[in-house]
Write a protein that holds these residues in place. Structure first.
Motif, short mmCIF file in Angstrom:
data_model
loop_
_atom_site.label_atom_id
_atom_site.label_comp_id
_atom_site.label_asym_id
_atom_site.label_seq_id
_atom_site.Cartn_x
_atom_site.Cartn_y
_atom_site.Cartn_z
N VAL A 97 0.84 -1.19 0.00
CA VAL A 97 0.00 0.00 0.00
C VAL A 97 0.88 1.24 0.00
CG1 VAL A 97 -1.74 1.31 1.28
CG2 VAL A 97 -1.84 -1.20 1.24
N TYR A 98 0.60 2.15 -0.93
CA TYR A 98 1.29 3.44 -0.91
C TYR A 98 0.63 4.32 0.14
CZ TYR A 98 2.36 8.25 -2.13
OH TYR A 98 2.72 9.57 -2.06
N VAL A 99 1.46 4.87 1.02
CA VAL A 99 0.95 5.71 2.10
C VAL A 99 1.13 7.18 1.72
CG1 VAL A 99 1.21 6.34 4.52
CG2 VAL A 99 1.49 3.96 3.82
N GLY A 100 0.06 7.92 1.74
CA GLY A 100 0.14 9.34 1.40
C GLY A 100 -1.07 9.72 0.57
N PRO A 101 -0.97 10.83 -0.17
CA PRO A 101 0.20 11.69 -0.30
C PRO A 101 0.12 12.98 0.51
CG PRO A 101 -1.31 12.10 -2.11
CD PRO A 101 -1.98 11.09 -1.21
N SER A 102 -0.95 13.19 1.26
CA SER A 102 -1.17 14.48 1.90
C SER A 102 -0.06 14.84 2.89
CB SER A 102 -2.51 14.50 2.63
OG SER A 102 -3.57 14.23 1.73
N VAL A 103 0.29 16.12 2.92
CA VAL A 103 1.27 16.61 3.87
C VAL A 103 0.77 16.36 5.29
CG1 VAL A 103 2.36 18.69 4.81
CG2 VAL A 103 2.21 18.37 2.34
N ASP A 109 5.73 9.31 8.76
CA ASP A 109 5.91 8.89 10.14
C ASP A 109 6.98 7.80 10.20
OD1 ASP A 109 4.81 6.40 9.64
OD2 ASP A 109 3.05 6.68 10.91
N THR A 110 7.45 7.53 11.39
CA THR A 110 8.59 6.63 11.56
C THR A 110 8.33 5.24 11.00
OG1 THR A 110 9.31 7.85 13.52
CG2 THR A 110 10.15 5.61 13.27
N ALA A 111 7.11 4.73 11.20
CA ALA A 111 6.79 3.38 10.74
C ALA A 111 6.90 3.27 9.22
CB ALA A 111 5.39 2.99 11.21
N ASN A 112 6.36 4.26 8.50
CA ASN A 112 6.40 4.19 7.04
C ASN A 112 7.82 4.38 6.52
OD1 ASN A 112 4.96 3.93 4.48
ND2 ASN A 112 5.54 6.06 4.15
N LEU A 113 8.58 5.29 7.09
CA LEU A 113 9.95 5.50 6.64
C LEU A 113 10.81 4.26 6.88
CD1 LEU A 113 10.54 9.19 7.83
CD2 LEU A 113 10.08 8.39 5.50
N ASN A 114 10.60 3.61 8.00
CA ASN A 114 11.33 2.37 8.27
C ASN A 114 10.93 1.26 7.30
OD1 ASN A 114 13.23 2.15 10.80
ND2 ASN A 114 11.63 3.60 11.37
N LEU A 115 9.66 1.20 6.96
CA LEU A 115 9.19 0.20 6.00
C LEU A 115 9.83 0.44 4.63
CD1 LEU A 115 7.29 -2.20 5.52
CD2 LEU A 115 5.49 -0.55 4.95
N LEU A 116 9.88 1.69 4.20
CA LEU A 116 10.51 2.01 2.91
C LEU A 116 12.01 1.75 2.94
CD1 LEU A 116 8.56 5.30 2.10
CD2 LEU A 116 8.16 3.02 1.16
N ALA A 117 12.63 1.93 4.11
CA ALA A 117 14.06 1.61 4.25
C ALA A 117 14.28 0.10 4.14
CB ALA A 117 14.59 2.14 5.58
N GLN A 118 13.34 -0.67 4.66
CA GLN A 118 13.45 -2.13 4.53
C GLN A 118 13.29 -2.56 3.07
OE1 GLN A 118 10.42 -2.90 7.52
NE2 GLN A 118 11.93 -3.78 8.91
N GLY A 146 16.11 11.26 1.90
CA GLY A 146 17.06 11.74 2.90
C GLY A 146 16.82 11.16 4.28
N TRP A 147 15.59 10.73 4.55
CA TRP A 147 15.31 10.04 5.81
C TRP A 147 15.45 8.52 5.65
CZ3 TRP A 147 10.84 13.61 4.86
CH2 TRP A 147 11.05 14.86 5.47
N ILE A 148 15.17 8.02 4.46
CA ILE A 148 15.15 6.57 4.22
C ILE A 148 16.56 6.01 4.06
CG2 ILE A 148 14.37 4.79 2.61
CD1 ILE A 148 12.01 6.73 1.95
N ILE A 149 17.39 6.68 3.27
CA ILE A 149 18.72 6.14 2.96
C ILE A 149 19.58 5.94 4.20
CG2 ILE A 149 20.92 6.75 1.84
CD1 ILE A 149 19.33 7.65 -0.59
N PRO A 150 19.69 6.91 5.12
CA PRO A 150 20.51 6.65 6.31
C PRO A 150 20.03 5.47 7.15
CG PRO A 150 20.09 9.00 6.06
CD PRO A 150 19.19 8.30 5.09
N THR A 213 11.24 11.68 12.89
CA THR A 213 12.42 10.93 12.47
C THR A 213 13.55 11.91 12.25
OG1 THR A 213 11.15 9.17 11.40
CG2 THR A 213 13.42 9.46 10.67
N ASP A 214 14.68 11.66 12.90
CA ASP A 214 15.84 12.53 12.80
C ASP A 214 16.95 11.80 12.05
OD1 ASP A 214 17.93 14.27 13.03
OD2 ASP A 214 17.79 14.51 15.20
#
Length: 294
Positions: A97-103, A109-118, A146-150, A213-214
């Motif tokens: 599932v694509y999460v978004g796109p609204s600002v 959020d942290t869960a989605n960014l971590n999922l995309l990093a996986q 920039g949040w996913i790659i690190p 997410t920092d």
């Protein structure tokens, strides 16, 4: 602007100094469609493999519902860089599932960014099985990457470098503060200073309440080379604040570099100006040579 000039001079000197065989270019590359598993779903993508690749990259998406970046990948492949590009989770032929796109939604959020990093981590592991040579592999991405790659780089020691186009080094909540401040106004920088933007980004009340997410928390653990490419007229991220934070990392000895372009905005990768991508390609070549020498 001085940063940009000195960086370009550095690249030109580097190309003269390094052996010519390290920079062999070929327009000949194959394209192979692939599928791989990540967190219970199947992602679909394409591998572009030059006849003599000197490095490899997995492309990481920005926040939009993006399919595989074939034209961008072809440009890299023509320069001798093998590429795996895939349809984002929930987009195109990829499952999930694509999460978004609204600002302000759970897109960042942290869960989605971590999922995309996986997903990016799974792409790297898959890509390695298709490469005969143990060439250096990195991640290359845009904006939200920039949040996913690190995060992904911290999970996988096979990731040897990272290239980040218009990517934040600030937290997700800070980015939203700045984005609300500019409000999509392309003339924003005609009436505001960097000091205004930094003060607002640091202190403005948050409109959304979620755990930030920092990326600095993850960058602090990394020792791989990184290159950030910024447009000075960006109205999505406060470039000077991001550079300030990168300078702090550089002072600690982190192998992080950056350059910025005075006439460009947030879109430094897909623009009529070829300089950002050209600089990124030459930087990857240099890092590939250095990596093989270690």
């Amino acid at each position: 602007m001085k940063i940009n000039i000195f960086f370009n001079v550095y690249i030109l000197l580097l190309l003269i100094a390094l052996p010519g065989t390290a920079f062999s270019q070929s327009a000949d590359f194959t394209i192979q469609d692939v599928k791989f598993e990540s967190q219970g779903i199947t992602l679909a993508g394409s591998i572009l493999k030059p006849e003599k690749a000197f490095a490899a990259v997995v492309i990481v998406h920005g926040s939009d519902p993006v399919k595989r970046e074939m034209e961008f990948a072809k440009r890299l492949a023509k320069e001798g860089i093998a590429v795996l590009t895939y349809d984002k989770r929930g987009v195109g032929e990829s499952g999930g599932v694509y999460v978004g796109p609204s600002v302000g939604t759970n897109n960042i959020d942290t869960a989605n960014l971590n999922l995309l990093a996986q997903d990016a981590d799974a792409a790297v592991k898959t890509f390695r099985t298709y490469l005969k040579d143990k060439i250096p592999m990195g991640l290359l991405g845009f904006s939200q990457a920039g949040w996913i790659i690190p995060i992904a780089a911290g999970k996988n020691s096979q990731i040897r470098f990272m290239v980040l186009f218009s990517c934040p080094t600030i937290t997700t909540l800070e980015q939203l503060r700045f984005q609300f401040y500019t409000n999509g106004n392309n003339n924003f920088w005609e009436n505001h200073t960097d000091a205004d933007a930094i003060e607002h980004t640091r202190n403005d009340p948050d409109r959304y309440q979620f755990a930030a997410t920092d990326p600095k928390a993850y960058l602090n653990t990394l020792s791989i080379p990184g290159l950030w490419l910024f447009g000075e007229k960006d109205i999505q991220i406060p470039v000077k604040l991001c550079i300030e934070q990168l300078n702090a990392f550089k002072a600690q000895g982190k192998p992080f570099e950056y350059t910025f372009f005075s006439k460009l905005g947030h879109n430094t990768s897909f623009t009529d100006d070829p300089a950002p991508v050209d600089i990124a390609i030459q930087w990857i070549k240099q890092k590939a040579v250095s990596d093989r020498g270690n």
